[in-house]
Design a protein around this motif. Structure first.
Motif, mmCIF file in Angstrom:
data_model
loop_
_atom_site.group_PDB
_atom_site.id
_atom_site.type_symbol
_atom_site.label_atom_id
_atom_site.label_comp_id
_atom_site.label_asym_id
_atom_site.label_seq_id
_atom_site.Cartn_x
_atom_site.Cartn_y
_atom_site.Cartn_z
ATOM 1 N N LEU A 167 0.794 -1.214 0.000
ATOM 2 C CA LEU A 167 0.000 0.000 0.000
ATOM 3 C C LEU A 167 0.829 1.268 0.000
ATOM 4 O O LEU A 167 0.356 2.300 -0.446
ATOM 5 N N ALA A 168 2.047 1.184 0.460
ATOM 6 C CA ALA A 168 2.875 2.394 0.474
ATOM 7 C C ALA A 168 3.931 2.331 -0.607
ATOM 8 O O ALA A 168 3.815 2.946 -1.653
ATOM 9 N N ILE A 169 4.984 1.550 -0.378
ATOM 10 C CA ILE A 169 6.052 1.474 -1.354
ATOM 11 C C ILE A 169 5.600 0.741 -2.605
ATOM 12 O O ILE A 169 5.820 1.208 -3.713
ATOM 13 N N GLY A 170 4.952 -0.424 -2.415
ATOM 14 C CA GLY A 170 4.575 -1.217 -3.579
ATOM 15 C C GLY A 170 3.630 -0.513 -4.514
ATOM 16 O O GLY A 170 3.805 -0.529 -5.724
ATOM 17 N N LEU A 171 2.608 0.137 -3.972
ATOM 18 C CA LEU A 171 1.694 0.882 -4.818
ATOM 19 C C LEU A 171 2.415 1.979 -5.566
ATOM 20 O O LEU A 171 2.186 2.210 -6.749
ATOM 21 N N CYS A 208 6.258 3.657 10.624
ATOM 22 C CA CYS A 208 7.444 2.902 10.250
ATOM 23 C C CYS A 208 8.208 3.670 9.173
ATOM 24 O O CYS A 208 7.596 4.271 8.286
ATOM 25 N N LYS A 209 9.527 3.639 9.256
ATOM 26 C CA LYS A 209 10.366 4.162 8.178
ATOM 27 C C LYS A 209 10.861 2.968 7.381
ATOM 28 O O LYS A 209 11.592 2.125 7.905
ATOM 29 N N LEU A 210 10.441 2.894 6.127
ATOM 30 C CA LEU A 210 10.708 1.718 5.325
ATOM 31 C C LEU A 210 11.464 2.051 4.051
ATOM 32 O O LEU A 210 11.299 3.122 3.469
ATOM 33 N N GLY A 259 11.595 -0.508 -18.923
ATOM 34 C CA GLY A 259 12.824 -0.379 -19.669
ATOM 35 C C GLY A 259 13.959 0.224 -18.876
ATOM 36 O O GLY A 259 14.920 0.737 -19.469
ATOM 37 N N PHE A 260 13.858 0.176 -17.549
ATOM 38 C CA PHE A 260 14.883 0.763 -16.687
ATOM 39 C C PHE A 260 15.615 -0.329 -15.914
ATOM 40 O O PHE A 260 15.442 -1.508 -16.176
ATOM 41 N N GLY A 261 16.412 0.065 -14.946
ATOM 42 C CA GLY A 261 17.174 -0.889 -14.159
ATOM 43 C C GLY A 261 16.544 -1.165 -12.808
ATOM 44 O O GLY A 261 15.327 -1.230 -12.669
ATOM 45 N N ASP A 262 17.399 -1.311 -11.785
ATOM 46 C CA ASP A 262 16.922 -1.558 -10.428
ATOM 47 C C ASP A 262 16.244 -0.301 -9.877
ATOM 48 O O ASP A 262 16.364 0.796 -10.437
ATOM 49 N N ALA A 263 15.561 -0.466 -8.768
ATOM 50 C CA ALA A 263 14.898 0.683 -8.141
ATOM 51 C C ALA A 263 14.850 0.492 -6.630
ATOM 52 O O ALA A 263 14.811 -0.634 -6.126
ATOM 53 N N ARG A 264 14.892 1.612 -5.927
ATOM 54 C CA ARG A 264 14.744 1.594 -4.473
ATOM 55 C C ARG A 264 13.787 2.694 -4.078
ATOM 56 O O ARG A 264 13.899 3.837 -4.536
ATOM 57 N N CYS A 265 12.816 2.381 -3.227
ATOM 58 C CA CYS A 265 11.857 3.377 -2.752
ATOM 59 C C CYS A 265 11.837 3.407 -1.227
ATOM 60 O O CYS A 265 12.010 2.375 -0.571
ATOM 61 N N SER A 266 11.618 4.594 -0.678
ATOM 62 C CA SER A 266 11.557 4.768 0.781
ATOM 63 C C SER A 266 10.345 5.604 1.140
ATOM 64 O O SER A 266 9.917 6.473 0.369
ATOM 65 N N VAL A 267 9.800 5.345 2.317
ATOM 66 C CA VAL A 267 8.631 6.095 2.779
ATOM 67 C C VAL A 267 8.620 6.122 4.302
ATOM 68 O O VAL A 267 9.019 5.154 4.952
ATOM 69 N N ASP A 268 8.199 7.242 4.881
ATOM 70 C CA ASP A 268 7.917 7.331 6.307
ATOM 71 C C ASP A 268 6.415 7.117 6.464
ATOM 72 O O ASP A 268 5.620 8.031 6.249
ATOM 73 N N ALA A 307 4.825 11.026 0.926
ATOM 74 C CA ALA A 307 5.853 11.213 -0.088
ATOM 75 C C ALA A 307 6.689 9.941 -0.156
ATOM 76 O O ALA A 307 7.228 9.495 0.854
ATOM 77 N N VAL A 308 6.769 9.352 -1.333
ATOM 78 C CA VAL A 308 7.580 8.163 -1.552
ATOM 79 C C VAL A 308 8.740 8.560 -2.448
ATOM 80 O O VAL A 308 8.539 9.035 -3.562
ATOM 81 N N THR A 309 9.951 8.424 -1.954
ATOM 82 C CA THR A 309 11.131 8.792 -2.728
ATOM 83 C C THR A 309 11.779 7.541 -3.307
ATOM 84 O O THR A 309 11.980 6.553 -2.599
ATOM 85 N N CYS A 310 12.078 7.592 -4.589
ATOM 86 C CA CYS A 310 12.641 6.439 -5.278
ATOM 87 C C CYS A 310 13.914 6.825 -6.028
ATOM 88 O O CYS A 310 14.045 7.955 -6.500
ATOM 89 N N ASP A 311 14.843 5.874 -6.111
ATOM 90 C CA ASP A 311 16.019 5.980 -6.969
ATOM 91 C C ASP A 311 15.874 4.910 -8.039
ATOM 92 O O ASP A 311 15.699 3.720 -7.721
ATOM 93 N N VAL A 312 15.944 5.326 -9.307
ATOM 94 C CA VAL A 312 15.745 4.412 -10.429
ATOM 95 C C VAL A 312 16.964 4.433 -11.332
ATOM 96 O O VAL A 312 17.434 5.509 -11.715
ATOM 97 N N GLU A 313 17.473 3.262 -11.642
ATOM 98 C CA GLU A 313 18.580 3.189 -12.593
ATOM 99 C C GLU A 313 18.068 3.492 -13.991
ATOM 100 O O GLU A 313 17.114 2.870 -14.469
#
Length: 203
Positions: free
Chosen positions: A11-15, A61-63, A84-93, A118-124
């Motif tokens: 519901l947070a990061i996955g969505l 939770c900080k995830l 069409g991108f690479g790996d990704a990392r997302c974080s949320v409070d 606010a969900v912050t992500c880094d995408v390759e």
């Protein structure tokens, strides 16, 4: 969905990830405490789900979650979305009212409203890591304590036009048609009603 915290992660990061994301030489590496934090958050959530107390205050939770490119491709392919991108990392409070969580689990019909997050992500992307920030306020409709329908409710995206366009396209398709809906709802109910009792009893 993989292990811990389908309820929170979906519901947070996955969505957010499914809304924003559908090869680089250097892959994003999982944070060393990522799994531990997810597991701790799952334990806290499951204690609330099973014991229904305490009801006051916020569940918080900080995830952070890192996804490999191939895992994203598999997930996005299930909804007929190209990646069409690479790996990704997302974080949320993550913050939710404890009282509201208990209410949706104990009422014949109720809706769990997430405050805007606010969900912050880094995408390759193109040989480098691109930051993307999404603002979303998901909601999940429950019937007799089980999740029945979910909405991403994406509000705003800060990032490159390609990712921004993909985010809004997928979010609209999900909210109107439900391209990821069934696996998301199944994972959420499995977490709440099958995994959480086991997690809570093991503490």
């Amino acid at each position: 969905m993989s292990r811990p915290l389908a309820a929170i992660r979906c519901l947070a990061i996955g969505l957010a990830l499914q809304a924003a994301l559908a090869a680089c030489a250097m892959a994003l590496e999982e944070h060393k405490d990522e799994r531990a934090k997810i597991k701790a958050c799952e334990a806290s959530l499951c204690a609330l789900v099973v014991k229904r107390t305490p009801r006051d205050g916020a569940f918080a939770c900080k995830l952070s979650k890192t996804w490999a490119k191939n895992d994203i491709k598999k997930g996005s392919a299930s909804g007929k979305i190209g990646w069409g991108f690479g790996d990704a990392r997302c974080s949320v409070d993550l913050k939710l009212s404890r009282a509201q969580i208990v209410e949706v689990l104990t009422s014949p019909k109720a809706t769990l409203y997430f405050p805007e997050h606010a969900v912050t992500c880094d995408v390759e992307r193109d040989g480098s890591v691109t930051p993307v920030t999404l603002r979303l306020a998901p909601k999940v409709e429950f019937k007799n304590g089980r999740a029945a329908k979910a909405w991403i409710n994406l509000k705003h995206v800060d990032g490159p036009a390609t990712l921004k366009g993909l985010a809004f396209t997928v979010a609209k398709l999900e909210d109107r048609i439900g391209i990821f809906h069934k696996p998301l709802i199944n994972a959420l109910n499995k977490q709440l009603h099958e995994k959480c009792p086991k997690v809570a009893s093991a503490r």
